[in-house]
Design a protein around this motif. Structure first.
Motif, PDB file in Angstrom:
ATOM      1  N   GLY A  44      11.049  20.747  -3.438  1.00 33.66           N
ATOM      2  CA  GLY A  44      11.017  21.210  -2.050  1.00 33.66           C
ATOM      3  C   GLY A  44       9.600  21.399  -1.532  1.00 33.66           C
ATOM      4  N   THR A  45       8.674  20.696  -2.164  1.00 34.22           N
ATOM      5  CA  THR A  45       7.248  20.775  -1.815  1.00 34.22           C
ATOM      6  C   THR A  45       6.985  20.456  -0.349  1.00 34.22           C
ATOM      7  N   THR A  46       7.554  19.337   0.107  1.00 32.71           N
ATOM      8  CA  THR A  46       7.277  18.868   1.467  1.00 32.71           C
ATOM      9  C   THR A  46       7.884  19.837   2.484  1.00 32.71           C
ATOM     10  N   TRP A  47       9.027  20.354   2.159  1.00 33.89           N
ATOM     11  CA  TRP A  47       9.716  21.301   3.038  1.00 33.89           C
ATOM     12  C   TRP A  47       8.874  22.568   3.244  1.00 33.89           C
TER      13      TRP A  47
ATOM     14  N   ARG B 150      16.155  12.275   1.176  1.00 37.68           N
ATOM     15  CA  ARG B 150      17.325  11.580   0.641  1.00 37.68           C
ATOM     16  C   ARG B 150      18.621  12.270   1.063  1.00 37.68           C
ATOM     17  N   LYS B 151      18.857  13.487   0.565  1.00 40.79           N
ATOM     18  CA  LYS B 151      20.084  14.203   0.943  1.00 40.79           C
ATOM     19  C   LYS B 151      19.809  15.650   1.348  1.00 40.79           C
ATOM     20  N   GLY B 152      18.894  16.294   0.635  1.00 43.08           N
ATOM     21  CA  GLY B 152      18.571  17.681   0.980  1.00 43.08           C
ATOM     22  C   GLY B 152      19.704  18.653   0.719  1.00 43.08           C
TER      23      GLY B 152
HETATM   24  P1  A3P Z   1      16.729  15.136  -2.431  1.00 40.09           P
HETATM   25  O1  A3P Z   1      16.154  13.941  -3.126  1.00 40.09           O
HETATM   26  O2  A3P Z   1      17.707  15.874  -3.296  1.00 40.09           O
HETATM   27  O3  A3P Z   1      17.292  14.842  -1.089  1.00 40.09           O
HETATM   28  P2  A3P Z   1       9.495  17.252  -2.778  1.00 40.09           P
HETATM   29  O4  A3P Z   1       9.028  17.430  -1.399  1.00 40.09           O
HETATM   30  O5  A3P Z   1       9.124  18.373  -3.701  1.00 40.09           O
HETATM   31  O6  A3P Z   1       9.177  15.908  -3.316  1.00 40.09           O
HETATM   32  O7  A3P Z   1      11.088  17.378  -2.744  1.00 40.09           O
HETATM   33  C1  A3P Z   1      11.872  16.402  -2.119  1.00 40.09           C
HETATM   34  C2  A3P Z   1      13.298  16.906  -2.023  1.00 40.09           C
HETATM   35  O8  A3P Z   1      13.344  17.942  -1.011  1.00 40.09           O
HETATM   36  C3  A3P Z   1      14.260  15.824  -1.588  1.00 40.09           C
HETATM   37  O9  A3P Z   1      15.517  16.178  -2.202  1.00 40.09           O
HETATM   38  C4  A3P Z   1      14.272  16.042  -0.081  1.00 40.09           C
HETATM   39  O10 A3P Z   1      15.371  15.480   0.579  1.00 40.09           O
HETATM   40  C5  A3P Z   1      14.288  17.561  -0.027  1.00 40.09           C
HETATM   41  N1  A3P Z   1      13.892  18.088   1.280  1.00 40.09           N
HETATM   42  C6  A3P Z   1      12.802  17.779   2.009  1.00 40.09           C
HETATM   43  N2  A3P Z   1      12.817  18.424   3.195  1.00 40.09           N
HETATM   44  C7  A3P Z   1      13.952  19.154   3.214  1.00 40.09           C
HETATM   45  C8  A3P Z   1      14.559  20.022   4.178  1.00 40.09           C
HETATM   46  N3  A3P Z   1      13.996  20.262   5.362  1.00 40.09           N
HETATM   47  N4  A3P Z   1      15.737  20.611   3.853  1.00 40.09           N
HETATM   48  C9  A3P Z   1      16.328  20.372   2.674  1.00 40.09           C
HETATM   49  N5  A3P Z   1      15.816  19.549   1.722  1.00 40.09           N
HETATM   50  C10 A3P Z   1      14.645  18.944   1.995  1.00 40.09           C
END
Ligand code: A3P
Length: 297
Positions: free
Chosen positions: A50-53, A259-261
């Protein structure tokens, strides 16, 4: 700038006990000598947690009003990835050094023992997001398929035990070592906040309040609503500045970065047998750990 064919699909090797690729070790000396500041905020996560989030939420909290930042600066430039060093792309350390904002938001996937010492000396704030191992394994597997500067993903179904490998022998090492290392740090380092991906999905407003409390911020309820809306999965997925669609090494036709979140998507990937093998391995590796995860909500 293009990344050359020969730079794709790097091999994994042991680096001080952690499996890594050259892209996160080649700038080691410079990264270790990084000069942190007291107001820096280090976002410390295992990949796919959830780094990007959380990066985007933090960016909005501090810099929401800077409109050109919102429209033309991708998240990986707003929040530099400290240890990244890929040919023909700017090094994360250099991007971090060039940041003129205060606070500086900096991302790392390092296990706790690799964090440059100045962050501890400066008592910088650190925010760790953790995610349950099964969903993380699924997410990491798909990420390795689509990201050509990661090692090959391998075959999910090749053996019953393969999902175990996806959280042990991968870039940034074992998920178990990573989460336990960071979790233990909490007892001796007070400027560290740990959040869980599952909690963020369950109640983003509550988690945003936790985050603001930790940072000493008190945004208006209107601002919080705006942030929660912009950082909603559906909006981030559409947002070119947040969805990594501007990075050519990622083939989003293979699997989208956003991808799915979801929490619990592992159930669509693990067979019953794979889940059992995974659980056994998990019990063994987590038996002395006090950190508890939810793999459904
Ligand atoms: P999934 O592959 O299960 O969908 P990181 O940023 O650490 O690489 O993590 C990526 C994961 O966080 C992905 O998971 C991505 O879809 C999910 N993600 C990114 N933004 C999100 C959001 N706003 N809400 C929920 N999940 C999110």
């Amino acid at each position: 700038t293009r990344t050359m064919e020969s730079d794709l699909r790097p091999t994994l090797f042991d680096f001080h006990g952690v499996s890594m690729t050259k892209y996160f070790t080649e700038n080691w000396e410079n990264v270790q000598n990084f000069q942190a500041r007291p107001d820096d905020i280090l976002i410390a996560t295992y990949p796919k947690a959830g780094t990007t989030w959380i990066s985007y939420i933090l960016d909005l909290l501090y810099f929401e009003q800077k409109s050109e930042r919102e429209t033309i600066v991708p998240i990986y430039e707003r929040v530099p990835f400290l240890e990244i060093s890929i040919p023909s792309q700017p090094k994360g350390k250099d991007l971090a050094d060039k940041l003129t904002t205060s606070p500086r938001l900096i991302k790392t996937h390092f296990p706790v023992q690799f964090v440059p010492k100045s962050f501890w000396e400066q008592k910088s704030r650190m925010i760790c997001v953790m995610r349950n191992a099964k969903d993380l394994a699924v997410s990491y597997f798909h990420f390795n398929r689509m990201n050509h500067v990661q090692p090959e993903a391998g075959d999910w179904s090749v053996s019953h035990g393969s999902p175990c490998t996806v959280v042990s022998t991968v870039v940034f090492g074992s998920w178990y070592d990573h989460v336990n290392g960071w979790w233990e740090k909490k007892s001796t380092y007070s400027n560290l906040l740990v959040l869980f991906y599952e909690d963020l999905v369950e109640d983003p407003g509550r988690e945003l309040d936790k985050l603001c409390h930790f940072l000493g911020l008190s945004p208006s309820s209107e601002k919080k609503e705006r942030i929660l809306s912009s950082a909603h999965f559906d909006n981030m997925k559409q947002n070119k500045m947040a969805n990594y669609s501007t990075l050519p090494v990622m083939d989003q036709k293979v699997s989208p970065f956003m991808r799915k979140g979801k929490v619990g998507d592992w159930k669509n990937h693990f067979t019953v047998a794979q889940s059992e093998v995974f659980d056994e391995d998990y019990e063994r590796k987590m038996k002395n750990s006090s950190v508890k995860f939810r793999d459904e909500i």
